[in-house]
Design an enzyme around this catalytic site. Structure first.
Site, PDB file in Angstrom:
ATOM      1  N   THR A 195      -2.091  -2.371   7.690  1.00 51.15           N
ATOM      2  CA  THR A 195      -1.923  -3.808   7.776  1.00 51.15           C
ATOM      3  C   THR A 195      -0.511  -4.330   7.582  1.00 51.15           C
ATOM      4  OG1 THR A 195      -4.163  -4.078   7.069  1.00 51.15           O
ATOM      5  CG2 THR A 195      -2.733  -5.958   6.784  1.00 51.15           C
ATOM      6  N   THR A 206      -8.331  11.275   5.219  1.00 50.27           N
ATOM      7  CA  THR A 206      -9.157  10.126   4.834  1.00 50.27           C
ATOM      8  C   THR A 206     -10.100  10.515   3.704  1.00 50.27           C
ATOM      9  OG1 THR A 206     -10.580  10.777   6.654  1.00 50.27           O
ATOM     10  CG2 THR A 206      -9.126   8.925   6.994  1.00 50.27           C
ATOM     11  N   THR A 226       0.869  -1.183   0.000  1.00 44.73           N
ATOM     12  CA  THR A 226       0.000   0.000   0.000  1.00 44.73           C
ATOM     13  C   THR A 226       0.905   1.232   0.000  1.00 44.73           C
ATOM     14  OG1 THR A 226      -0.262  -0.201   2.407  1.00 44.73           O
ATOM     15  CG2 THR A 226      -2.025  -1.077   1.029  1.00 44.73           C
ATOM     16  N   ASN A 279       1.356  11.207   9.016  1.00 48.68           N
ATOM     17  CA  ASN A 279       0.115  10.726   9.604  1.00 48.68           C
ATOM     18  C   ASN A 279      -0.871  11.829   9.953  1.00 48.68           C
ATOM     19  OD1 ASN A 279       0.019   7.710   9.973  1.00 48.68           O
ATOM     20  ND2 ASN A 279       2.115   8.190  10.561  1.00 48.68           N
ATOM     21  N   GLU A 318       7.190   4.424   8.563  1.00 48.25           N
ATOM     22  CA  GLU A 318       7.054   5.775   8.027  1.00 48.25           C
ATOM     23  C   GLU A 318       8.003   6.749   8.704  1.00 48.25           C
ATOM     24  OE1 GLU A 318       2.697   6.645   6.279  1.00 48.25           O
ATOM     25  OE2 GLU A 318       2.838   6.116   8.374  1.00 48.25           O
TER      26      GLU A 318
END
Lengths: 427, 427
Positions: free
Chosen positions: B211, B427, B174, B422, B291
């Site tokens: 995930t 979203t 991803t 982050n 990250e």
């Protein structure tokens, strides 16, 4: 007093909320209750030249309860507090607090330094040594400059005053941005009762200044076991329900003194409600002052099997780096919240989850609802723009079933500023 | 094979290390073992147009073991994997992996989508549906575009090849920066044995892409219960000993397939050693790709009562925000390390602690040692400047007593880049 009498037919939570409303905030802090004296001076323990030595003295007959770090690596002063409290049967009268050196990882010498400081102060206060406690906060692994500390004791004792709470609250700070003190008053059984408090810690997040310290004072007498049990319940729902970065300090301590005419049994519940209000206010002040924080984060969890479990979920959500960065980014990211809740180790039915961010409902029956994303983001931005500890709280409410347990936790957002402060800090 | 025979007189840890040395890295990944086929294609599930659908097919007679997220809020595909593995008695043959949508918090529909995908693939592979598993990774709460996925199945099956491992490893990503695959070979009992693996996840840290997926393949037969037990032990010391930000995903899964002539009992230990090497390599690759990470962090803990407890301490240190920011700041801050260790919930004697940062000893008998601060800081900077997954590992070694338990954990530093990624992710 009608309110107090009436509410006992209500549910325990309604009682607690009604009892809390008996208390009104007053000026002052830890020396606001009758007979308590406090002082804060600059002894020279900090290179910065800021105040670094504080003293709280409770009146004769005081009982003292303590809650301490659960870390295995704990400072010498914590060991001393535990020992002295046991030796005096909870009848401690005074606590000395030095900021600048944590006196952790200092071995045998650290213990002797703590003992020597408490002995020297006990002599000046004419108290048995076991009635004198000591708390330290500051750099780990560096001994306290004892000559400096001992030389500070005379001026410190001289400075004791029933208006010294603010000075004490200032002298216990390390890298905190703001002082944290709070006081409350209520009429219980026809007499005025006061609770005072002060705390330090901008989270438990500081590199070598990692300590959360909390002090509560109260001018009624309480039987020592009841007082200790009350403090434990209060701390579990306040200081222990707060997280900034999940790092627990070697020195975390909360001490509560009660001294005065014995409070009637029937008012103990009202007293506890006030103590909880004060402790929660201080805990929120610590979370809000978390390094790099731009808002307070408050997570309310409902419908769980028990209160302990509800608090565990709330604290897990508060502690999630993903939730904290989402709040910092003003992103109504419900996925991160529910994913964090699922990892708290508390059973619930994911298909029953409902979630609110402020007034915006984001989930129902475990699935996302359509919602106004911009408005939800604006809600968070408005909180950030709100005034300090008044309306700068981002509220998350999570209902995970129909259990009767609920609980709250407090934290703050995670900003790049946090990382810079902690990465650039050089030991 | 002399080595294998000889080492059984050694301690279990020496055995494991000697057995690990039997294995040598080879080119390839999950399709390197004999008879395994893999494929990865662009089905159109991701807006980015990057590969998003992968398939791993094990040869006839394969057994499959699985380890899944412990989160209560888990994706429909995880439920399906668990159900199917139970229904087929661990005889699963294929796993379909889609990236782009996590299929978590999607309710009844999510479950039906997973089932439909596995049914459609089972038809094309001529397998009973319970032998087909599915893993999903991507955005939470968004259903998989089923028409797109189903339309991708024919080209996916057509693309199956014993050289398809790299394509599969690419299609499961991803927001990872790099592909993660690895393969090993050894001679066991006179025949060549291969282990292959691939993984995704740049930590469990991604907002809605949270995930960690791991896949292992092996071309020997192993009895299904022994294989499952082996996978559990291996995952506990690899994927479960790795942390990026403490957030556990709704979709975390690790599947391991073994298919081929039954391996003799006496070589199972050697096989497990190889499986552990492969899984640890993949786990390190995930941590390193965390990250914002600039280095890999490896914490070794020794002298604890048991291995489980040692790993718990190691992982707590790896997960501490204060340790992670200190590493990012190249600050040899021993206080943060030992304070984190003290909070792992594992008993040890703080006065026995010894601590090393790379070659530099920082503590002995629980107290700080004088050390060359600049050299210790330079050690960390050199690791950061080292080449990817070769010599970019900051090593911390913590000895906390004389117990026989030891353990390792992996993580990465915490940078302001992490927060920005982050917080800015919308979203």
């Amino acid at each position: 007093m009608a309110l107090v009498e009436d509410v006992f037919s209500l549910s325990p939570k309604a009682v607690s909320s009604a009892l809390a409303s008996l208390w009104r905030p007053i000026q002052g802090g830890v020396s606001a209750p009758l007979g308590f004296q406090a002082a804060g001076i600059t002894a020279g323990l900090k290179d910065s030249g800021k105040p670094d030595l504080a003293l709280l003295l409770a009146p004769e007959g005081a009982v003292c309860a303590g809650m301490f770090t659960t870390s295995l690596v704990r400072a010498a002063c914590v060991d001393l507090c535990v020992d002295h409290l046991q030796a005096c049967g909870g009848k401690a009268r005074a606590v000395l607090i030095n900021s600048g050196q944590a006196n952790a990882c200092t071995g045998e010498r650290g213990w002797l330094d703590s003992l020597r400081a408490s002995q020297a102060l006990a002599g000046r206060l004419e108290l048995p040594v076991e009635q004198v406690l000591i708390c330290s906060t500051g750099v780990i692994g560096v001994p306290i400059p004892m000559d400096t500390l001992l030389a500070g004791l005379d001026p410190l004792v001289e400075a004791l005053s029933d208006e010294g709470g603010a000075e004490a609250a200032g002298a216990i700070l390390t890298t905190d941005l703001v002082e944290k003190q709070f006081a409350l008053e209520a009429e219980l059984g026809g007499r005025s009762v006061r609770i005072g408090g002060m705390a330090k810690g901008s989270g438990m997040i500081h590199p070598d200044m990692a300590t959360m310290l909390g002090y509560l004072s109260c001018d009624v007498g309480v039987e020592v076991d009841a007082w200790q049990a009350m403090l434990k319940r209060v701390v579990d729902c306040s200081f222990n329900a707060m997280t900034v970065d999940g790092d627990t300090s070697t020195n975390d301590s909360c001490l509560a003194f009660a001294a005065g005419e014995l409070l009637e049994q029937e008012h103990l519940q009202a007293l506890e409600a006030g103590l909880l209000v004060a402790a929660q206010q201080l805990a929120k002040a610590i979370a809000r002052d978390g390094e790099g924080a731009t808002c307070l984060l408050e997570v309310q969890v409902e419908g769980v099997v028990g209160d302990v479990e509800a608090r565990r979920i709330a604290r897990t959500v508060c502690g999630s780096s993903l939730v904290k960065t989402a709040v910092h980014g003003r992103d109504p990211n419900w996925g991160r919240i529910v994913a964090a809740a699922g990892c708290a180790g508390v059973p619930f039915d994911p298909a029953a989850v409902a979630l609110w961010l402020g007034p915006h409902q984001l989930m129902e029956f475990g699935e996302p609802l359509p919602f106004d994303r911009l408005a939800a983001s604006r809600y968070m931005q408005e909180r950030v723009d709100g005034s300090y500890l008044c309306d700068d709280t981002v509220q998350i409410r999570l209902v995970v079933g129909d259990g009767s347990g609920d609980g709250m936790a407090w934290g703050c957002d995670l900003s790049d500023q946090y990382v810079r402060i902690n990465a650039d800090y050089t030991t």
